[in-house]
Write a protein that holds these residues in place. Structure first.
Motif, PDB file in Angstrom:
ATOM      1  N   THR A 658       0.794  -1.400   0.045  1.00 38.30           N
ATOM      2  CA  THR A 658      -0.127  -0.056  -0.091  1.00 38.30           C
ATOM      3  C   THR A 658       0.965   1.129   0.164  1.00 38.30           C
ATOM      4  O   THR A 658       0.543   2.172  -0.773  1.00 38.30           O
ATOM      5  N   GLN A 659       1.939   1.223   0.820  1.00 33.27           N
ATOM      6  CA  GLN A 659       2.886   2.511   0.717  1.00 33.27           C
ATOM      7  C   GLN A 659       3.465   2.493  -0.419  1.00 33.27           C
ATOM      8  O   GLN A 659       3.748   3.630  -0.830  1.00 33.27           O
ATOM      9  N   PHE A 660       3.872   1.491  -1.128  1.00 32.73           N
ATOM     10  CA  PHE A 660       4.360   1.503  -2.439  1.00 32.73           C
ATOM     11  C   PHE A 660       3.364   2.289  -3.465  1.00 32.73           C
ATOM     12  O   PHE A 660       4.070   3.173  -4.269  1.00 32.73           O
ATOM     13  N   CYS A 661       2.255   1.782  -3.341  1.00 31.45           N
ATOM     14  CA  CYS A 661       1.320   2.362  -4.200  1.00 31.45           C
ATOM     15  C   CYS A 661       1.000   3.831  -4.075  1.00 31.45           C
ATOM     16  O   CYS A 661       0.903   4.812  -5.132  1.00 31.45           O
ATOM     17  N   ILE A 662       1.105   4.132  -2.816  1.00 34.29           N
ATOM     18  CA  ILE A 662       0.839   5.778  -2.388  1.00 34.29           C
ATOM     19  C   ILE A 662       2.120   6.514  -2.828  1.00 34.29           C
ATOM     20  O   ILE A 662       2.061   7.492  -3.542  1.00 34.29           O
ATOM     21  N   LYS A 663       3.397   5.869  -2.810  1.00 35.16           N
ATOM     22  CA  LYS A 663       4.585   6.619  -3.203  1.00 35.16           C
ATOM     23  C   LYS A 663       4.563   6.825  -4.799  1.00 35.16           C
ATOM     24  O   LYS A 663       5.072   7.736  -5.441  1.00 35.16           O
TER      25      LYS A 663
END
Length: 826
Positions: A658-663
Motif C-alpha cells: 500500500t505504501q508503494f502504491c501511494i509513493k
C-alpha cells in the motif's frame, strides 16, 4: 351598573384561574361529570346544549328554576363550611394548652424515676463493696500460692538441672531446662529479692556449663584433626543437640560449624589446587563426591541432628562456598588454559548441580547463617517443576516468529543459582569472544551461500519471501542469549548485546544492502541514496523480473529483522539484571533496518521516456479524437507487467505494498502534469484527446492495487484520495485549456473556479498551452491578479503573496532574454 357587573365578573374570573396541577388535584379528589365543574367551561356552548332548537326555548323557565335551585344549594353549602371554620382557632389553642400540661406531667415523672435510680445505684455499691474486698483477697491469695509453687519448682529444678548436667543426662536436661526457663520468666519482676536473683544466676551458670560441656563432647566425638571418624552417632549427642536448641544460639552455630568443617576436611585434601582432579575437566568428581557424602551423612548422622537444623542443606551450601573459592583460585592461576568448550562444560555441570540442589533443598539456610523456618513449603518454590524450554524448542519458536507469544508465568528463581557458577563470570569473556568469532563466520557463510545459490527465483514460493539466513541468524541469537543468561545476567549479557548489535549491522550491510541489484547507469550496486534520490532528467533504472523479486525479498527480510530485533531487545531486557536494563538499546539497529522498509526503495517507475515522447508530439495538428494514445497504452502495459509481480512478492507485508502504491502515485502524477504543461501549443481537439488519455490513466491508477489480480479488493482510501486529487487537477487544467479565452473575464473566472490552487504561474503555463502571445497574456495575467481573492493578513497572506510574485525560473528566463538582446546589439 351593567358595566360594573361585567368588570366584577372579569375580575372574579381572573382570580379563579387555577394552575393545571391544582385543577388536576381537584378532579382527582372530587371527580365530577357536570359541565359546570370543568376548568374550560364555556357558557355559550352550555346554553346551546340546553336549548339546541327554537322549540326547546319553551322550557326556559323550568331550566332557570333548576339553575337557581342549584345556586341556592351551593350557597347553603358554602355558608355551612364557612360557619364550621369559625371555631377552629379556639379549638387549636385549647388542644395546645392540654399538650403543654401533659408534657409538664411527663417531665415530673422522669425526674422521679431518675431520683429512684440514683438511690438504687448507691444501694448496690454499698452491697457490692464487701464482695469486691473478698475478690481482691482471693486473687492475692491465688497469686501467692502460685508464686510459691513456682518458687518450689524453680528451686527443685535448679538442683535437678545441676545434678543431671554432671551425669550428662541430656535427654532429661532438655525437658527440665525448658521448664525451668519458663518458670523463671514469672520471676522477672522479683529479681530484686536476693534469693530469686541467686536462683537466676545458678540457672545461667548451669546453661554456660551445659554449653561448654556439649561443645567438649562434640569435640571429643568429632575431633578437628583425627585419623578416623567415629563409627556413628550416639544417643548422648542426639540429646545434646536438643539441649543446644534451648541454649544460646551461638552454641548451636558453633556445633554446626565444627561438624561441617570436619565433614569437608577430606574434600579440601582430595581437591587441592595441585591435584589433577581439581581442574575443570574433572569438575564432575567434585559434585559426585558431595553427593556421596550427603548420602553417607543421611545414613550415619541423619537422626542425630534435629530436622529444623537442616544439616544436609548446610553441608551442601558450605561445600558450594568452598568450591566457588577453590575454583576461582585455580582459574586465576591457570587462566590461559581455559577454552570455550572446557568453560561451557564446567558451567553446564555446575548449573546442573545447582538445579539438583534446588530440587533437593528449599534454600532456607542461605541468609548469612540465620535459619529461616518454613512452616509449610510453598508448592511452587522449585523452578524445575515446569520444564524449561529446550534449545530445540526455542529454535522452533524463533523460526515461526512467535517471540511475542503469551508468556508463561515465570517460575520462582532458583535460590542456589550462582552459588558456585558465580566464579565463572570473570572468565566469560572467553565465551563472548568465541561467539564473536562464530557470528563473524556465520555472516561470511551467509554471504557465500547467497552468492552460490543466487537470488530467489520468480514465480515460486521463494519470490518475496524472507531470506532463510535471517531466521538462522536470529535462531543463533536466541540460543546464545538463553545460554548466556544461564551463565550470568550481569555484564556478560551487556557484552553479548554489543556483539549482537555489531552483527545486526553487518547483516544489514553485507546481506541486505550488499545484494541489492546493480543499476545499468553505474558499475556500483543499488544504494539507499540512489533509490531515495531521483535526479531530474536522469535515466530511471530498469530491473529484470528476478531483480524485482530480490528487492521484494530484501524488503520483506528487512521488515522481519526490524520486528524481530525489537522483540530481541525485549527478551534481552527480561534476561538481564534490572539495574542493567537501560544499557540494552537496539534502537540504532532497528533504525538501520527501518531504512530498508519504506517502499521508496522499490525502484519501479513507468516508462517516462515513452510518456515524454507521447506528450511531446504536435498536439495542435491532431484532427480527431480517437482511442487512448499509444503512450498511454505503453504506460498501462508496463504497469500490468510489473505491479502484479511486486504485489505477489509483498503478499506477506501487505501494508508495504500500500505504501508503494501511494509513493508511486505521488511520484507519477506530478511528473505527468509537468509533461502536460510542455504540450504547447495545443488545439481544441488535442486537448480533448489529452483529456481522454488523462481519464484512462486515472482509471488505471485507481485500479492499481488490484490490477491483474483475480481477487478484486477496494483500494485504500488514502491512496484513492491522492489519485483522485492529482488526476482531477490534470483534468481541470485541460478543461481550462479547452475553454475559449474570450471574453477574458469569463475565462479568468472559469480558471479560478476549476483550479482551487490557482496562481499566476499555472495560469501562464495554461496560456502557453493555448498558444497565446505574450501581449495577450499580460492583460489576462493582470486581470487574474485583480480577480484573485484578497489574501488574509499574517503568515497566510505572505504565502499567498509569494504565489503572485515572479518565481526564480521566471526571473532566470528574463535574465537570459536580456543577455540575448545585449549580444544582438553588440
Amino acid at each position: 351598573m351593567e358595566e360594573e357587573e361585567l368588570e366584577f365578573v372579569e375580575e372574579l374570573e381572573a382570580v379563579l384561574q387555577l394552575t393545571p396541577d391544582v385543577q388536576l388535584a381537584i378532579e382527582q379528589v372530587f371527580p365530577s361529570q357536570d359541565p359546570l365543574d370543568r376548568a374550560d367551561f364555556n357558557a355559550v356552548e352550555y346554553i346551546n346544549t340546553l336549548f339546541p332548537t327554537e322549540q326547546s326555548l319553551a322550557n326556559i323557565d323550568e331550566v332557570v328554576n333548576k339553575i337557581r335551585l342549584k345556586i341556592r344549594r351551593l350557597d347553603d353549602n358554602i355558608r355551612t363550611v364557612v360557619r364550621g371554620q369559625t371555631n377552629v382557632g379556639q379549638d387549636g389553642r385549647q388542644a395546645l394548652e392540654e399538650a403543654q400540661k401533659a408534657i409538664q406531667q411527663l417531665f415530673g415523672k422522669i425526674k422521679d424515676i431518675k431520683d429512684k435510680a440514683e438511690k438504687s445505684e448507691q444501694m448496690v455499691k454499698e452491697i457490692t463493696r464487701d464482695i469486691k474486698q473478698l475478690d481482691h483477697a482471693k486473687r492475692h491469695l491465688t497469686t501467692s500460692i502460685t508464686t510459691l509453687n513456682h518458687l518450689h519448682m524453680l528451686a527443685g529444678g535448679v538442683d535437678s538441672l545441676e545434678a543431671m548436667t554432671r551425669r550428662r543426662q541430656y535427654g532429661e536436661v532438655a525437658n527440665l531446662l525448658k521448664g525451668v526457663m519458663n518458670v523463671l520468666e514469672h520471676f522477672h519482676k522479683y529479681m530484686g529479692i536476693p534469693q530469686i536473683r541467686q536462683l537466676s544466676e545458678r540457672v545461667k551458670a548451669a546453661q554456660a556449663e551445659l554449653g561448654q560441656q556439649i561443645l567438649a563432647d562434640f569435640e571429643e566425638a568429632f575431633p578437628s584433626q583425627g585419623t578416623k571418624r567415629p563409627g556413628g552417632p550416639s544417643n548422648v549427642l542426639r540429646d545434646a543437640c536438643l539441649v543446644a536448641n534451648i541454649l544460646d544460639p551461638r552454641i548451636k552455630q558453633e556445633i554446626i560449624k565444627k561438624f561441617i568443617k570436619q565433614h569437608l576436611s577430606e574434600y579440601l585434601v582430595l581437591f587441592q589446587e595441585n591435584q589433577d582432579v581439581a581442574w575443570l575437566d574433572k569438575i564432575d568428581r567434585r559434585y559426585a563426591w558431595i553427593k556421596r557424602q550427603l548420602v553417607d551423612y543421611e545414613e550415619k548422622y541423619g537422626r542425630m541432628f534435629p530436622r529444623e537444623w537442616y544439616m544436609t542443606e548446610r553441608i551442601a551450601v558450605e561445600f558450594c562456598h568452598v568450591t566457588r573459592t577453590e575454583l576461582a583460585k585455580i582459574m586465576r592461576t591457570r587462566a590461559k588454559e581455559i577454552e570455550v568448550k572446557l568453560l561451557l562444560f564446567a558451567i553446564q555441570r555446575t548449573t546442573n548441580f545447582e538445579g539438583f540442589l534446588a530440587k533437593r533443598f528449599s534454600g532456607c539456610t542461605l541468609t548469612d547463617g540465620t535459619l529461616k523456618k518454613l512452616e509449610s513449603p510453598p508448592p511452587s518454590t522449585n523452578p524445575f517443576l515446569e520444564d524449561e524450554p529446550t534449545p530445540e524448542m526455542e529454535e522452533l519458536v524463533m523460526e515461526k516468529g512467535d517471540l511475542d507469544q503469551p508468556k508463561k508465568p515465570k517460575a520462582p528463581d532458583n535460590p542456589f543459582h550462582g552459588i558456585v557458577s558465580k566464579c565463572f563470570e570473570p572468565h566469560l569473556y572467553v565465551y563472548i569472544e568465541s561467539q564473536d568469532k562464530n557470528l563473524g563466520e556465520l555472516i561470511d557463510r551467509f554471504v557465500a551461500d547467497f552468492k552460490a545459490q543466487g537470488p530467489p527465483k520468480p514465480n515460486t514460493d521463494e519470490g518475496g519471501a524472507v531470506l532463510p539466513s535471517c531466521a538462522d541468524l536470529f535462531v543463533y541469537y536466541k540460543k546464545c542469549m538463553v545460554q548466556c543468561s544461564q551463565l550470568s545476567t550481569g555484564e556478560p549479557m551487556i557484552a553479548l548485546t554489543t556483539i549482537f548489535q555489531k552483527y545486526l549491522r553487518e547483516y544489514a550491510w553485507k546481506i541486505l544492502s550488499g545484494n541489492l541489484p546493480k543499476t545499468t547507469s553505474s558499475s556500483g550496486g543499488l544504494t539507499i541514496s540512489s533509490l531515495l534520490k531521483e535526479k531530474e532528467g536522469s535515466e530511471v533504472a530498469k530491473f529484470t523480473l528476478e531483480e524485482l523479486c530480490l528487492i521484494c525479498s530484501i524488503l520483506s527480510t528487512a521488515e522481519y529483522c526490524l520486528a524481530t530485533t525489537q522483540q530481541l531487545e525485549e527478551k534481552l531486557k527480561e534476561k538481564v539484571d534490572v539495574s542493567l536494563t537501560e544499557r540494552i538499546n537496539l534502537t540504532g539497529e532497528m533504525d538501520t533496518f527501518s531504512t530498508y522498509v519504506p517502499c521508496t526503495y522499490l525502484p519501479f517507475t513507468p516508462p517516462h521516456k515513452a510518456t515524454c515522447l507521447g506528450l511531446s508530439m504536435q498536439w495542435q495538428n491532431v484532427e480527431h479524437v480517437g482511442d487512448q494514445s499509444p503512450y498511454v497504452t505503453s504506460v498501462i502495459l508496463h504497469i500490468k507487467q510489473n505491479v502484479p509481480i511486486i504485489r505477489d512478492n509483498l503478499a506477506s507485508t501487505r501494508k508495504y505494498f500500500t505504501q508503494f502504491c501511494i509513493k508511486f502515485a505521488n511520484s507519477f502524477i506530478p511528473k505527468f502534469i509537468t509533461h502536460l504543461f510542455k504540450c504547447k501549443p495545443i488545439s481544441m481537439v488535442g486537448a480533448e484527446q489529452l483529456l481522454l488519455d488523462t481519464h484512462s490513466l486515472k482509471m488505471v491508477l485507481l485500479d492499481l492495487p488490484s490490477i491483474g489480480s483475480q481477487v478484486v479488493r477496494k483500494a485504500p482510501a488514502s491512496y484513492t484520495k491522492i489519485v483522485v486529487k492529482g488526476m482531477t487537477r490534470a483534468e481541470m487544467i485541460l478543461k481550462v485549456v479547452m475553454a475559449p479565452h474570450e471574453p477574458l473575464v469569463v475565462f479568468v473566472d472559469n480558471y479560478i473556479k476549476l483550479l482551487t490552487d490557482c496562481n499566476t504561474e499555472t495560469f501562464q503555463k495554461i496560456l502557453d498551452m493555448k498558444g497565446l502571445k505574450r501581449s495577450e497574456q499580460s492583460s489576462m495575467l493582470e486581470l487574474l491578479r485583480q480577480r484573485l481573492p484578497t489574501p488574509p493578513s499574517g503568515p497566510e497572506g505572505s504565502s499567498s503573496l509569494s504565489l503572485l510574485a515572479p518565481t526564480p525560473e521566471q526571473e532566470s528566463s528574463r535574465i537570459r532574454k536580456l543577455e540575448k538582446l545585449i549580444k544582438k546589439r553588440l
